[in-house]
Design an enzyme around this catalytic site. Sequence first.
Site, mmCIF file in Angstrom:
data_model
loop_
_atom_site.group_PDB
_atom_site.id
_atom_site.type_symbol
_atom_site.label_atom_id
_atom_site.label_comp_id
_atom_site.label_asym_id
_atom_site.label_seq_id
_atom_site.Cartn_x
_atom_site.Cartn_y
_atom_site.Cartn_z
ATOM 1 N N ASN A 204 2.973 22.078 -14.235
ATOM 2 C CA ASN A 204 3.057 23.423 -14.311
ATOM 3 C C ASN A 204 3.937 23.647 -12.785
ATOM 4 O OD1 ASN A 204 1.177 24.083 -12.045
ATOM 5 N ND2 ASN A 204 -0.405 23.447 -13.717
ATOM 6 N N ASP A 273 -5.047 23.046 -18.695
ATOM 7 C CA ASP A 273 -6.083 23.428 -19.733
ATOM 8 C C ASP A 273 -6.153 22.332 -20.726
ATOM 9 O OD1 ASP A 273 -7.096 25.806 -18.275
ATOM 10 O OD2 ASP A 273 -5.346 26.988 -19.047
ATOM 11 N N LYS A 283 7.473 3.922 -23.255
ATOM 12 C CA LYS A 283 8.246 5.089 -23.363
ATOM 13 C C LYS A 283 8.451 5.455 -24.846
ATOM 14 C CE LYS A 283 12.745 7.090 -22.130
ATOM 15 N NZ LYS A 283 14.254 6.981 -21.497
ATOM 16 N N PHE A 317 -9.575 31.106 -8.580
ATOM 17 C CA PHE A 317 -8.469 31.829 -8.558
ATOM 18 C C PHE A 317 -7.968 32.313 -10.046
ATOM 19 C CE2 PHE A 317 -5.621 32.236 -4.897
ATOM 20 C CZ PHE A 317 -6.544 31.805 -3.891
ATOM 21 N N LYS A 331 -13.025 36.112 -16.075
ATOM 22 C CA LYS A 331 -13.412 34.809 -15.674
ATOM 23 C C LYS A 331 -14.515 34.663 -14.541
ATOM 24 C CE LYS A 331 -10.108 31.121 -14.221
ATOM 25 N NZ LYS A 331 -8.899 30.800 -13.438
ATOM 26 N N LYS A 335 -17.526 32.328 -15.797
ATOM 27 C CA LYS A 335 -17.688 31.162 -14.960
ATOM 28 C C LYS A 335 -18.783 30.856 -14.004
ATOM 29 C CE LYS A 335 -13.173 29.933 -16.608
ATOM 30 N NZ LYS A 335 -12.113 28.793 -16.926
#
Length: 407
Positions: A204, A273, A283, A317, A331, A335
């Site tokens: 990301n 995730d 490969k 975060f 969240k 959590k």
Amino acid sequence: MKIILGVTGCIGAYKSAVVLRLLQKEGFEILPVMTQSAQQFITPLTLEKLSGHKVVSDLFSDHTVQIEHIHLARESHLLLVAPATANILAKFAQGIADDFLSTLYLSTVTPVIVAPAMNVEMWNHKATRKNLEILRERGVGVVEPGSGYLACGEEGEGRLAEPEHILEAVLNTFKREKSLLGKRVLITAGPTIEDLDPVRFISNRSSGKMGYALAAEAQSRGAQVVLVSGPTQLEPPDGIDLVRVRSASEMATAVFQHFARSDVVVMAAAVSDFTPANVSSEKIKKKDAKPVIHLEKTVDILKRLGQRKEWQFVVGFAAESGAVRENARRKLQEKGLDLIVGNDISPQDQGFESDFNQVIVIDSDGREEEFPLLPKRDVARILWDKIETHYARRAVNHRPQTTDIRQ
Ligand SMILES: Cc1cc2nc3c(=O)[nH]c(=O)nc-3n(C[C@H](O)[C@H](O)[C@H](O)COP(=O)(O)O)c2cc1C
């Protein structure tokens, strides 16, 4: 406590006398240093008489046995440059040491604060912006200039901050310096990389800048910092314990390993995730049939921490591309976190890869506070102020002594 007051060459130099007086009223001893240019604007005699100390400005004038810039750097508790010219910011940023003040900066291990003052074009110039960014990343405190009528006759940003604001920055720096002493802080940063084959991966856009800024700030407040970092291009802050990881699973292992010995945990990393169910050892060839990638969920590190925590204060975060407030609140509950920092990563000028962030902080009682777009270093400062306040409040309610638990 001794403060070196550096004064550089600009019209606002006369205000350094007011800054000096305000600092003295707070009980600080002031050691004045002036550049050659500063003496075109205000005479050394003024600062000498007000401070009761000789003004130092020439690297080579003093013929005593000690080396003056090293001696002064060791003797003081803070270096404040007010006003700071574009020139001195450039020299500090680049490590140029061609006069007394710039050489002193390189010899200094104490906190450094600069209060820039200049014409609006100089302030907005890309060179100045870049130099300030370098200094901020290095942990230098910047007292933002004000807006208004400038000495050059123009209107705009660049006017030296009010002496009271400069004083406030100094007092806050001393207050923060030892505020996390004895605390063990675990911070995660950066992206994770989930391999598909030996050359390809899923990742990301996280740069790690927010997590690194949080680590630098915690370290400067006296904490023992463990930074678990996914792959980034960033220089780790000095004096921290850096654990480099690649995948979500490696990050989970490192975090769980350090969790039991931590007082505060801040999960700023963008942990994947999902991860490929199978990693090809070869490969994957183009001529192979259209490949299908099966993904499986990675361990939810934050949720596990929320379930396992005893005395630890856990901050998460929520990097969202919409409905930041709602997603962050959900969240926080799901959590079992103590605090959550929501940020919108969709605008170009904030969040991932950017040096700026705009955050909303929500605590476990549901109270929230929203902040404007700020440099990540300043966001880190605000977040640690918040974490410290909530941590102290919770410690009073839940736990008599930090050390009791660890024994
Ligand atoms: C009248 C006058 C006003 C100045 N005001 C500023 C200023 O406000 N900010 C600034 O960065 N430079 C200002 N300068 C330019 C600096 O004095 C110049 O860059 C100098 O080299 C700075 O040296 P120093 O950083 O060693 O003090 C001014 C120059 C003059 C002649």
